[in-house]
Design a protein around this motif. Sequence first.
Motif, PDB file in Angstrom:
ATOM      1  N   TYR A  16      23.315  58.943  71.031  1.00 20.20           N
ATOM      2  CA  TYR A  16      23.219  57.482  71.097  1.00 20.20           C
ATOM      3  C   TYR A  16      24.528  56.839  71.551  1.00 20.20           C
ATOM      4  O   TYR A  16      24.519  55.800  72.214  1.00 20.20           O
ATOM      5  CB  TYR A  16      22.777  56.919  69.736  1.00 20.20           C
ATOM      6  N   GLY A  35      23.895  54.626  74.549  1.00 14.34           N
ATOM      7  CA  GLY A  35      23.943  53.236  74.131  1.00 14.34           C
ATOM      8  C   GLY A  35      22.587  52.673  73.747  1.00 14.34           C
ATOM      9  O   GLY A  35      22.384  51.459  73.710  1.00 14.34           O
ATOM     10  N   SER A  60      22.496  50.962  68.289  1.00 12.77           N
ATOM     11  CA  SER A  60      23.835  50.491  67.959  1.00 12.77           C
ATOM     12  C   SER A  60      24.555  51.514  67.087  1.00 12.77           C
ATOM     13  O   SER A  60      23.955  52.168  66.239  1.00 12.77           O
ATOM     14  CB  SER A  60      23.771  49.133  67.275  1.00 12.77           C
ATOM     15  N   ARG A 117      31.803  55.345  66.986  1.00 10.86           N
ATOM     16  CA  ARG A 117      31.815  55.493  68.431  1.00 10.86           C
ATOM     17  C   ARG A 117      33.165  56.023  68.914  1.00 10.86           C
ATOM     18  O   ARG A 117      33.237  56.955  69.690  1.00 10.86           O
ATOM     19  CB  ARG A 117      31.517  54.152  69.102  1.00 10.86           C
TER      20      ARG A 117
END
Lengths: 335, 335
Positions: free
Chosen positions: A20, A24, A27, A33
């Motif tokens: 992810y 993207g 969230s 991240r």
Amino acid sequence: MVTLAEVAQHAGVSASTVSYVLSGKRSISTTTRQRVEQSIRELGYHPNAGARALASSRSNIIALMIPLRTDMYVPVMMEIAIAVATTARTHGYDVLLLTGEEGPDAVRRVTGSGLADAMILMDVELDDERLPLLRGTDQPSVLIGLPADTTGMTCVDLDFRATGALCLEHLAMLGHRDIAVIGEAPAVYERHTGFAERTLDGLRGRSQELGVRLLHRPCDGGYDAMAVTLARILDERPGTTGFVVQNESAVEPLLALLRQQGRAIPEDVSVVAICPDQVATQASVRLTSVAIPAQEMGRHAVEHLVAKLDGRGKDEVVLIAPELTVRASSGPASA
Amino acid sequence: MVTLAEVAQHAGVSASTVSYVLSGKRSISTTTRQRVEQSIRELGYHPNAGARALASSRSNIIALMIPLRTDMYVPVMMEIAIAVATTARTHGYDVLLLTGEEGPDAVRRVTGSGLADAMILMDVELDDERLPLLRGTDQPSVLIGLPADTTGMTCVDLDFRATGALCLEHLAMLGHRDIAVIGEAPAVYERHTGFAERTLDGLRGRSQELGVRLLHRPCDGGYDAMAVTLARILDERPGTTGFVVQNESAVEPLLALLRQQGRAIPEDVSVVAICPDQVATQASVRLTSVAIPAQEMGRHAVEHLVAKLDGRGKDEVVLIAPELTVRASSGPASA
DNA sequence: ATAGGTTGTCGAAGCGCTTCGACTCGGACT
DNA sequence: AGTCCGAGTCGAAGCGCTTCGACAACCTAT
């Protein structure tokens, strides 16, 4: 070979989280991240293309089918190919190079195997046998060139009819009443590549409107072929003072031959070429020309394709308006 | 989208059997094979490229990195690219088109992601920054062109040194004692693309051996640049009677300029070009030339690569021997 | 007749990724 | 205080193929 799982372990998260971060599509907290991105950098991770394609049924590859023959506009083809490749990269796509050789089979193979997400076809013939296949698939495609039937197709091309009209108009306005067209090689007409015929249409149409005499002769490239063609033209229409040249490899020979016969350019005869700007400016006379916007065509094609792949974008025929640049090879007809 | 499993079911065998029919890696009875092949045909099955790549860690794709710049030999590049694409297909490979733009990053991306099984690099510079990356991977690669250090690399190129020597020899044998070399664009030398310098080496070496005076001048393509260059050459060496031209887009301008100055070819001056045969035969004078064997280079490159991928094939530098064809642009020096 | 080897086929375990559903946790709302 | 919701994360189920080991059936050699 570093894998997603290794990145995940290194960053202390699950594989899906890494995925992810990459896509993207969900969230992710800033701290996570960053940690993941850091791990990716440290490990030098690159997602495996095959696995990605398999799982997502997206290869992120655009197939580009270029003509095998080299009897025509090689630099233009090359420029288009390069423009396609660079534009594709800016959208995250790579380009697969197919030659026309395989013909319709290549289309079947690529769509069938999921090798590419979309196709760009160059050198489209009026009644191209690849088109039915493209219509029968849901894979997006863009043609560079214009077939006879454009329903359900997206096409990008220079408006060659308008180009022809524009060239003729230019010469007619300068007072030329007898104009010769040095066309593409005969083979190009025989295989019904549309652009040559459309150019001719434009030339003919406008010549009738403006009351100008027009003589069209196909011509292979090179000095010898041009010599023969020119002799025939001047024999049939000695009063010819305007030339429109479509075959770019006939340009320089034509200029040399005219000079050799003591016809000054542009005092005695005017020449308008349809060719890339580079050719026009590097010739022995700076040529009045209509540019072939190769880069623009390549870029357009890719951008339409990407739009379609993103669900935006509709079928559409984009004809780029020709632009004539006056240089030193055309001038008023001598009285 | 038809899958292996569907084919298997249709043929009444297991998936693995179908796979073995496809790959030929295990023996299959004739009856079974035929049944499977029949099913494949009926269903119009194409193996999914992504799945295949994932399972076998082979993408069956060869990456071809072409130069972005178009200041040089565009038709040659194109011809090589086409030869690469068609040859690759005969071995079951497709070609991914990369532009030099991304530079070393493209190499990293492709090797890292398994997008391609191997790479072909064109327009290799003497000290190319992509080479260390290539050496640091186990992915096979072939260079078209010759870097300074070829250890651990496979290279294919025309023997430009021998080409230079051959051109000089030809002119010297005809009695020319003052020879000028119209080189590539200055930019080509600045970025140290080897072929131009190697040609020059060959020319210089032989000129010393044969006691011939040599003057080398880089030259951008086009009429204007050629005019300036020629003027300088004739100013410095008025007795020049032999020309060797490496920049193919300077050929026609040179011929025109010489003619314009009343120098007859080949009576007064001789011209030898290094260019594709097509250019040599289509010029306004049929040119004595050394051909650039673009097709052969492309084909060779792929075949070496395929050999490596099959575990055969070793690192090797293949220099194709130049062949000089005498045409109408060279003759004995006038006494 | 039996051990040993071939030949032809199958089942199952991945290849490395995406994506769906489920879960937790905190804050915003009744 | 209880409910709902969104944000953030995880586990697991595939995607369609290759390939390994297993096994049945048959064919030699002994």
